[in-house]
Scaffold this motif. Structure first.
Motif, mmCIF file in Angstrom:
data_model
loop_
_atom_site.group_PDB
_atom_site.id
_atom_site.type_symbol
_atom_site.label_atom_id
_atom_site.label_comp_id
_atom_site.label_asym_id
_atom_site.label_seq_id
_atom_site.Cartn_x
_atom_site.Cartn_y
_atom_site.Cartn_z
ATOM 1 N N PRO A 1 79.541 -1.019 97.876
ATOM 2 C CA PRO A 1 78.066 -0.142 97.906
ATOM 3 C C PRO A 1 78.218 0.998 98.411
ATOM 4 C CG PRO A 1 77.822 -2.236 98.943
ATOM 5 C CD PRO A 1 79.268 -1.993 98.964
ATOM 6 N N PHE A 2 79.237 1.540 98.686
ATOM 7 C CA PHE A 2 79.389 3.063 99.034
ATOM 8 C C PHE A 2 79.801 4.001 98.035
ATOM 9 C CE2 PHE A 2 79.353 3.198 104.010
ATOM 10 C CZ PHE A 2 79.415 1.964 104.342
ATOM 11 N N VAL A 3 80.395 3.129 97.044
ATOM 12 C CA VAL A 3 80.809 4.125 95.765
ATOM 13 C C VAL A 3 79.770 4.506 94.830
ATOM 14 C CG1 VAL A 3 82.401 4.355 93.857
ATOM 15 C CG2 VAL A 3 82.971 2.575 95.888
ATOM 16 N N LYS A 4 79.504 5.888 94.771
ATOM 17 C CA LYS A 4 78.725 6.436 93.829
ATOM 18 C C LYS A 4 78.663 5.760 92.379
ATOM 19 C CE LYS A 4 78.830 11.249 94.937
ATOM 20 N NZ LYS A 4 79.331 12.522 94.543
ATOM 21 N N ARG A 5 77.647 6.077 91.676
ATOM 22 C CA ARG A 5 77.738 5.324 90.282
ATOM 23 C C ARG A 5 78.694 6.325 89.652
ATOM 24 N NH1 ARG A 5 74.316 2.793 87.257
ATOM 25 N NH2 ARG A 5 74.279 3.000 85.249
ATOM 26 N N GLY A 6 79.641 5.914 88.987
ATOM 27 C CA GLY A 6 80.908 6.464 88.280
ATOM 28 C C GLY A 6 81.860 6.995 89.030
ATOM 29 N N GLY A 7 81.683 6.675 90.362
ATOM 30 C CA GLY A 7 82.970 6.953 91.431
ATOM 31 C C GLY A 7 83.975 5.770 91.171
ATOM 32 N N VAL A 8 85.101 5.870 92.136
ATOM 33 C CA VAL A 8 86.355 4.896 91.675
ATOM 34 C C VAL A 8 86.501 4.119 93.045
ATOM 35 C CG1 VAL A 8 88.825 5.147 91.678
ATOM 36 C CG2 VAL A 8 87.477 6.545 90.183
ATOM 37 N N MET A 9 86.989 2.903 93.027
ATOM 38 C CA MET A 9 87.506 2.075 93.969
ATOM 39 C C MET A 9 88.904 1.523 93.686
ATOM 40 S SD MET A 9 85.295 -1.076 95.671
ATOM 41 C CE MET A 9 85.666 -1.565 97.383
ATOM 42 N N ALA A 10 89.771 1.897 94.488
ATOM 43 C CA ALA A 10 91.189 1.539 94.291
ATOM 44 C C ALA A 10 91.646 0.694 95.265
ATOM 45 C CB ALA A 10 91.922 2.774 94.192
ATOM 46 N N PHE A 11 92.828 -0.022 94.943
ATOM 47 C CA PHE A 11 93.396 -1.227 95.856
ATOM 48 C C PHE A 11 94.724 -1.031 95.712
ATOM 49 C CE2 PHE A 11 89.322 -2.651 94.198
ATOM 50 C CZ PHE A 11 88.690 -3.278 95.273
ATOM 51 N N HIS A 12 95.475 -1.151 97.044
ATOM 52 C CA HIS A 12 96.864 -1.388 97.074
ATOM 53 C C HIS A 12 97.141 -2.803 96.964
ATOM 54 C CE1 HIS A 12 101.150 0.054 98.892
ATOM 55 N NE2 HIS A 12 100.843 0.087 97.667
ATOM 56 N N ASP A 13 98.193 -3.105 96.488
ATOM 57 C CA ASP A 13 98.945 -4.453 96.726
ATOM 58 C C ASP A 13 98.449 -5.601 95.813
ATOM 59 O OD1 ASP A 13 101.005 -4.361 98.421
ATOM 60 O OD2 ASP A 13 99.317 -3.635 99.958
ATOM 61 N N PHE A 14 97.789 -4.991 94.429
ATOM 62 C CA PHE A 14 97.394 -5.917 93.590
ATOM 63 C C PHE A 14 98.677 -6.143 92.610
ATOM 64 C CE2 PHE A 14 96.084 -6.385 88.956
ATOM 65 C CZ PHE A 14 95.128 -7.547 89.095
ATOM 66 N N GLY A 15 98.925 -7.609 92.764
ATOM 67 C CA GLY A 15 100.048 -8.172 91.969
ATOM 68 C C GLY A 15 101.281 -8.012 92.709
ATOM 69 N N SER A 16 101.200 -7.763 94.202
ATOM 70 C CA SER A 16 102.213 -7.910 95.027
ATOM 71 C C SER A 16 102.334 -9.362 95.545
ATOM 72 C CB SER A 16 102.085 -6.613 96.162
ATOM 73 O OG SER A 16 101.195 -7.195 96.970
ATOM 74 N N ARG A 17 103.245 -9.359 96.715
ATOM 75 C CA ARG A 17 103.461 -10.763 97.292
ATOM 76 C C ARG A 17 102.202 -10.848 97.939
ATOM 77 N NH1 ARG A 17 103.891 -9.733 102.546
ATOM 78 N NH2 ARG A 17 104.364 -7.704 103.018
ATOM 79 N N ALA A 18 101.353 -10.046 98.485
ATOM 80 C CA ALA A 18 99.876 -10.383 98.751
ATOM 81 C C ALA A 18 99.025 -10.985 98.062
ATOM 82 C CB ALA A 18 99.393 -8.843 99.487
ATOM 83 N N GLU A 19 99.157 -12.421 97.808
ATOM 84 C CA GLU A 19 98.593 -13.009 96.585
ATOM 85 C C GLU A 19 96.967 -13.087 96.872
ATOM 86 O OE1 GLU A 19 97.229 -16.184 95.936
ATOM 87 O OE2 GLU A 19 97.281 -16.652 98.277
ATOM 88 N N GLY A 20 96.775 -13.069 98.090
ATOM 89 C CA GLY A 20 95.110 -13.019 98.516
ATOM 90 C C GLY A 20 94.607 -11.739 97.970
ATOM 91 N N VAL A 21 95.283 -10.738 97.982
ATOM 92 C CA VAL A 21 94.639 -9.330 97.596
ATOM 93 C C VAL A 21 94.227 -9.482 96.146
ATOM 94 C CG1 VAL A 21 94.940 -6.984 97.215
ATOM 95 C CG2 VAL A 21 95.540 -8.059 99.322
ATOM 96 N N THR A 22 95.375 -9.925 95.527
ATOM 97 C CA THR A 22 95.285 -10.205 93.726
ATOM 98 C C THR A 22 94.206 -11.141 93.490
ATOM 99 O OG1 THR A 22 97.644 -9.988 93.768
ATOM 100 C CG2 THR A 22 96.785 -10.559 91.653
ATOM 101 N N ARG A 23 94.203 -12.152 94.181
ATOM 102 C CA ARG A 23 93.061 -13.145 93.886
ATOM 103 C C ARG A 23 91.764 -12.484 94.073
ATOM 104 N NH1 ARG A 23 91.647 -18.227 96.663
ATOM 105 N NH2 ARG A 23 93.175 -17.840 98.058
ATOM 106 N N ALA A 24 91.578 -11.992 95.255
ATOM 107 C CA ALA A 24 90.201 -11.311 95.431
ATOM 108 C C ALA A 24 89.856 -10.311 94.569
ATOM 109 C CB ALA A 24 90.074 -10.770 96.950
ATOM 110 N N ILE A 25 90.773 -9.396 94.022
ATOM 111 C CA ILE A 25 90.327 -8.629 93.053
ATOM 112 C C ILE A 25 90.269 -9.072 91.781
ATOM 113 C CG2 ILE A 25 91.353 -6.528 91.834
ATOM 114 C CD1 ILE A 25 92.712 -6.059 94.314
ATOM 115 N N PHE A 26 90.902 -10.238 91.187
ATOM 116 C CA PHE A 26 90.707 -11.015 90.131
ATOM 117 C C PHE A 26 89.247 -11.657 90.033
ATOM 118 C CE2 PHE A 26 94.923 -11.523 88.094
ATOM 119 C CZ PHE A 26 94.724 -11.204 86.964
ATOM 120 N N GLU A 27 88.908 -12.190 91.031
ATOM 121 C CA GLU A 27 87.575 -12.903 90.963
ATOM 122 C C GLU A 27 86.300 -11.715 90.892
ATOM 123 O OE1 GLU A 27 87.120 -15.015 94.760
ATOM 124 O OE2 GLU A 27 88.658 -16.333 94.033
ATOM 125 N N GLU A 28 86.569 -10.543 91.229
ATOM 126 C CA GLU A 28 85.681 -9.371 91.190
ATOM 127 C C GLU A 28 85.475 -8.747 89.786
ATOM 128 O OE1 GLU A 28 83.362 -8.719 93.562
ATOM 129 O OE2 GLU A 28 84.063 -9.674 95.210
#
Ligand code: SAM
Length: 236
Positions: A188-215
């Motif tokens: 909710p902090f990101v402006k319309r047209g702004g960007v949200m980025a994540f580290h560790d997508f597809g890495s050994r941190a499988e929880g991060v990948t799963r959470a992003i996939f769901e979104e």
């Protein structure tokens, strides 16, 4: 000391790896100040939290924000990623709010053990002073506001900034539940047209990948801005 950490070997590896990355980057984005990127990379040549393509992508994402952009980073550690972001920003009003407890706390087992080992080697129980020293050494302190807090508590205390942030970069607690909570708290902090980025997508941190996939499946993001290494960025 391991061979790869000998100063001369480290300098050689830096020159080779960063030089190789920069040759491509300068061709892809000739409009960006890659000498500034190199200055930051040289300072952080011992850094092992991200690859040059990942650091370069953060630099690019920041450079593509408007002048005086407002940025939030969740998970800053010693400030390496934060400095690459800060270096890409433009305008005297540009700020990066660096949210971290600076204590390397994590509900993700492997990470917790890694942080413990690191803090023992540092002989400290916080990375805040190292974060500040890195920003000062690079002359970037005016752009950084460390927010010494748990991520979700910070999202509450900064609630007035909802809808006004140009770029949010999430690299905090890598468990599934924590990443899911971070997305819910910070999107909710990101402006319309702004960007949200994540580290560790597809890495050994499988929880991060799963959470992003769901979104992604739930339609949280408007489009993919880009991917570099394990960083993925979405337009909101
Ligand atoms: C992987 S490190 C960040 C690395 C940094 N982004 C970089 O690339 O240089 C993760 C950081 O998240 C912080 N962290 C973990 N859980 C957190 C939480 N719930 N609230 C705030 N910070 C947290 C840790 O203290 C640690 O410094």
């Amino acid at each position: 000391m391991a061979f790869k950490h000998w100063p001369l070997v480290r300098d050689l590896r830096f020159a080779q790896k960063c030089g190789r990355y920069l040759r491509g980057a300068r061709k892809r984005r000739p409009d960006l100040d890659w000498d500034e990127f190199r200055r930051i990379a040289r300072h952080f040549k011992r850094d092992d939290m991200g690859s040059y393509p990942e650091r370069g992508f953060l630099f690019q994402l920041a450079a593509d924000t408007p002048a005086d952009a407002q940025v939030v980073e969740v998970g800053s550690w010693m400030g390496a990623s934060t400095c690459f972001l800060a270096a890409g920003l433009r305008g005297a009003g540009a700020r990066i709010f660096a949210v971290d407890n600076f204590q390397g706390l994590s509900t993700c087992g492997e990470d917790a053990a890694w942080y413990n080992r690191h803090f023992q080697a540092l002989g400290a129980n916080s990375t805040l002073e190292i974060f500040r020293a890195n920003f000062a050494a690079l002359g970037l302190s005016a752009r950084a506001e460390p927010v010494v807090s748990d991520s979700l508590a910070a999202a509450q205390s900064l609630a007035a900034k909802q809808g006004s942030i140009d770029l949010v970069f999430i690299d905090g607690d890598h468990s599934y539940a924590a990443c899911q909570a971070d997305i819910g708290a910070w999107a909710p902090f990101v402006k319309r047209g702004g960007v949200m980025a994540f580290h560790d997508f597809g890495s050994r941190a499988e929880g991060v990948t799963r959470a992003i996939f769901e979104e992604i499946k739930a339609g949280r993001f408007a489009e993919i801005v880009g991917v570099a290494g394990t960083i993925i960025a979405f337009r909101m």
